[in-house]
Design a protein around this motif. Structure first.
Motif, PDB file in Angstrom:
ATOM      1  N   THR A 281       0.841  -1.195   0.000  1.00 18.81           N
ATOM      2  CA  THR A 281       0.000   0.000   0.000  1.00 18.81           C
ATOM      3  C   THR A 281       0.876   1.244   0.000  1.00 18.81           C
ATOM      4  N   GLN A 282       0.295   2.343  -0.392  1.00 16.84           N
ATOM      5  CA  GLN A 282       0.995   3.615  -0.235  1.00 16.84           C
ATOM      6  C   GLN A 282       0.274   4.402   0.851  1.00 16.84           C
ATOM      7  N   VAL A 311       3.108  -3.903   3.615  1.00 16.01           N
ATOM      8  CA  VAL A 311       4.328  -3.266   3.112  1.00 16.01           C
ATOM      9  C   VAL A 311       3.953  -1.872   2.600  1.00 16.01           C
ATOM     10  N   ILE A 312       4.565  -0.870   3.199  1.00 16.13           N
ATOM     11  CA  ILE A 312       4.314   0.507   2.735  1.00 16.13           C
ATOM     12  C   ILE A 312       5.308   0.804   1.624  1.00 16.13           C
ATOM     13  N   VAL A 324       3.166   7.245   9.109  1.00 17.53           N
ATOM     14  CA  VAL A 324       3.184   5.804   9.333  1.00 17.53           C
ATOM     15  C   VAL A 324       2.393   5.458  10.593  1.00 17.53           C
ATOM     16  N   SER A 325       2.509   6.318  11.612  1.00 18.85           N
ATOM     17  CA  SER A 325       1.790   6.003  12.856  1.00 18.85           C
ATOM     18  C   SER A 325       0.277   6.068  12.646  1.00 18.85           C
ATOM     19  N   LYS A 326      -0.161   7.021  11.815  1.00 13.09           N
ATOM     20  CA  LYS A 326      -1.600   7.099  11.511  1.00 13.09           C
ATOM     21  C   LYS A 326      -2.036   5.857  10.720  1.00 13.09           C
ATOM     22  N   ALA A 327      -1.151   5.433   9.803  1.00 11.90           N
ATOM     23  CA  ALA A 327      -1.464   4.243   8.992  1.00 11.90           C
ATOM     24  C   ALA A 327      -1.588   3.016   9.890  1.00 11.90           C
ATOM     25  N   LEU A 328      -0.636   2.938  10.837  1.00 13.67           N
ATOM     26  CA  LEU A 328      -0.650   1.824  11.789  1.00 13.67           C
ATOM     27  C   LEU A 328      -1.975   1.770  12.526  1.00 13.67           C
ATOM     28  N   GLU A 329      -2.370   2.964  12.974  1.00 13.89           N
ATOM     29  CA  GLU A 329      -3.617   3.067  13.749  1.00 13.89           C
ATOM     30  C   GLU A 329      -4.807   2.661  12.873  1.00 13.89           C
ATOM     31  N   THR A 330      -4.812   3.139  11.617  1.00 15.23           N
ATOM     32  CA  THR A 330      -5.922   2.847  10.714  1.00 15.23           C
ATOM     33  C   THR A 330      -6.012   1.356  10.412  1.00 15.23           C
ATOM     34  N   GLU A 334       0.745  -4.319  12.385  1.00 12.33           N
ATOM     35  CA  GLU A 334       2.123  -3.826  12.290  1.00 12.33           C
ATOM     36  C   GLU A 334       2.516  -3.624  10.839  1.00 12.33           C
ATOM     37  N   ILE A 335       3.494  -2.752  10.646  1.00 13.75           N
ATOM     38  CA  ILE A 335       4.033  -2.566   9.297  1.00 13.75           C
ATOM     39  C   ILE A 335       5.220  -3.518   9.157  1.00 13.75           C
ATOM     40  N   PHE A 336       5.171  -4.382   8.170  1.00 13.34           N
ATOM     41  CA  PHE A 336       6.209  -5.405   7.999  1.00 13.34           C
ATOM     42  C   PHE A 336       7.463  -4.809   7.357  1.00 13.34           C
ATOM     43  N   ALA A 337       7.260  -3.902   6.398  1.00 13.96           N
ATOM     44  CA  ALA A 337       8.411  -3.295   5.725  1.00 13.96           C
ATOM     45  C   ALA A 337       7.996  -1.955   5.134  1.00 13.96           C
ATOM     46  N   THR A 338       8.975  -1.063   5.017  1.00 14.52           N
ATOM     47  CA  THR A 338       8.724   0.246   4.415  1.00 14.52           C
ATOM     48  C   THR A 338       9.746   0.465   3.308  1.00 14.52           C
TER      49      THR A 338
END
Ligand SMILES: Nc1ncnc2c1ncn2[C@@H]1O[C@H](COP(=O)(O)OP(=O)(O)OP(=O)(O)O)[C@@H](O)[C@H]1O
Ligand SMILES: [Mg+2]
Length: 404
Positions: A281-282, A311-312, A324-330, A334-338
């Motif tokens: 995702t972006q 994966v961002i 990223v923190s907002k994305a995490l919350e949404t 967890e984010i696996f990779a950026t």
């Protein structure tokens, strides 16, 4: 070195024994240690060759076959026994299992059933105390996207190429975006065969065509491209795809599958057969909204939700950035990779038909993809290589792998 299962086979019927032998010769992870045409002699063959697995065909004399199962289980407890029969009679199955057979397989034996049985045996181990259970040696990674153009193909190709750098690894990338897939463009490959040919021939189990259907890129990864022409027919069914994946798993250490954004039954079959599903995702609103919707959809499919890893891609892209923190919350995951945004480097790599490792080995973008690849190490295998294993280095695809 990948695990090799050493097998001894007994089947008094020449025709079926020869078919079984041919099948085993095509499997890299199998070494046919001994074959025998008489039940009476098999116990000595097993005692001498001490295989991991004894495969006993019951058809020519079920009673003698069952007695043999019991003797092997008692006298050579290190050897696990599989039986094979064209009869599906309940009492025969029961006798075989009570005598100690681990699996009852149907004759004619299908390759994928055989591979699945071996996989189960390896995962279960012999049951002997103190034995370390062997792990599976192929990881299947599907890459799906939260929206069109989020970077799935870029990541699939470059992940495959990064994985292929480590000696001893063999990687195949499957382009399952059947209508518009462009994985061949990324690697500048003009393929002779596609997934369509594989699907057509898998049903006839034409191994030689299966071998030729994969095109090797100089980075070491193999590609199985989408069909050349668009057609209303489904080029490959979910069942056929499962068979293809099963076959490729016997030969490759990693399969990377680039699925379409339609999440068709075929895409879901790929995900089902995968160990990991990367959802790319972006950090923009439409993508994140789709990512939430998709993760909810995956969660409703048994066994799928817990494979999904976020994966961002293109972090740092100026438009519509959400933190990223907002994305995490949404996403609530967890984010696996950026992966950072670097359009110039990525597009140049694609236009030159080379992977990032060749185009820009030191770029931050390349390092991020390498870091992603490092998370898919092959799970531990038996560290000690037996002298016999050297002989076992032959495979369906070995001629393709030799140039790596
Ligand atoms: N990390 C990145 N930084 C900058 N540009 C990128 C990055 N990843 C991908 N791109 C660019 O985004 C575009 C789309 O990438 P790609 O074709 O891989 O996406 P996709 O999800 O496979 O698209 P489709 O939905 O068409 O299959 C390409 O131009 C690619 O160069
Ligand atoms: Mg794509």
């Amino acid at each position: 070195m990948r695990n090799v299962t050493r097998i001894a086979l007994v089947d008094p019927l020449d025709s079926t024994r020869s078919a079984l032998k041919t099948m085993m010769l095509g499997i890299e992870s199998v070494w046919l240690e001994a074959e025998c045409s008489r039940y009476e002699f098999f116990i000595d063959v097993v005692k001498q060759s001490l295989p991991d697995v004894a495969l006993i065909s019951l058809d020519s004399n079920p009673q003698k076959g069952i007695e043999l199962v019991a003797r092997i289980v008692q006298e050579i407890p290190t050897c696990r026994v599989l039986v094979l029969s064209s009869s599906q009679e309940g009492s025969l199955i029961l006798q075989a299992i009570r005598s100690g057979a681990r699996e009852f397989l149907s004759q004619p034996l299908h390759l994928e059933d055989f591979l699945a049985a071996l996989d189960r045996l390896n995962q279960a181990g012999s049951g002997r105390p103190g034995e370390v259970t062997e792990s599976r040696s192929c990881q299947v990674i599907t890459i799906g996207g939260a929206s069109g153009g989020v970077g799935c193909t870029s990541l699939a190709i470059n992940l495959g190429c990064c994985l292929a750098q480590t000696p001893g690894r063999s990687v195949a990338v499957i382009d399952l975006d059947l209508a518009l897939g462009d994985a061949d463009v990324w690697l500048d490959i003009i393929p002779d065969y596609t997934i369509q040919d594989v699907a057509d021939n898998i049903s006839r189990l034409d191994y030689s065509l299966l071998k030729r259907s994969l095109t090797k890129h100089e980075c070491g990864a193999f590609l199985l491209p989408r069909p050349v022409e668009m057609d209303e027919r489904t080029p490959i069914t979910p069942d056929e795809l499962r068979r293809v994946i099963q076959l490729l798993k016997a030969t490759f250490t990693h399969l990377v599958i680039d699925v379409s954004k339609s999440y068709t039954p075929l895409d879901l079959a790929a995900m089902d057969a995968s160990d990991h599903v990367l959802l790319v995702t972006q950090l923009d609103l439409p993508c994140l909204r789709n990512a939430v919707r998709l993760t909810q959809f995956f969660d409703r499919h048994e066994g799928l939700g817990n494979k999904v890893k976020i994966v961002i891609n293109r972090q740092g892209l100026e438009d519509n950035q959400i933190s990223v923190s907002k994305a995490l919350e949404t996403l609530g995951r967890e984010i696996f990779a950026t992966i950072p945004n670097d359009y110039g480097t990525m597009v140049e790599a694609r236009n030159n038909g080379v992977p990032l490792l060749t185009q820009a080995p030191r770029a931050k973008l390349t390092r991020a993809v390498q870091q992603l690849a490092s998370q898919f190490e092959v799970r531990s295998e038996s560290s000690e290589e037996r002298p016999d294993d050297k002989r076992a280095r032959r495979s369906l695809f070995s001629f393709l792998g030799s140039g790596k």
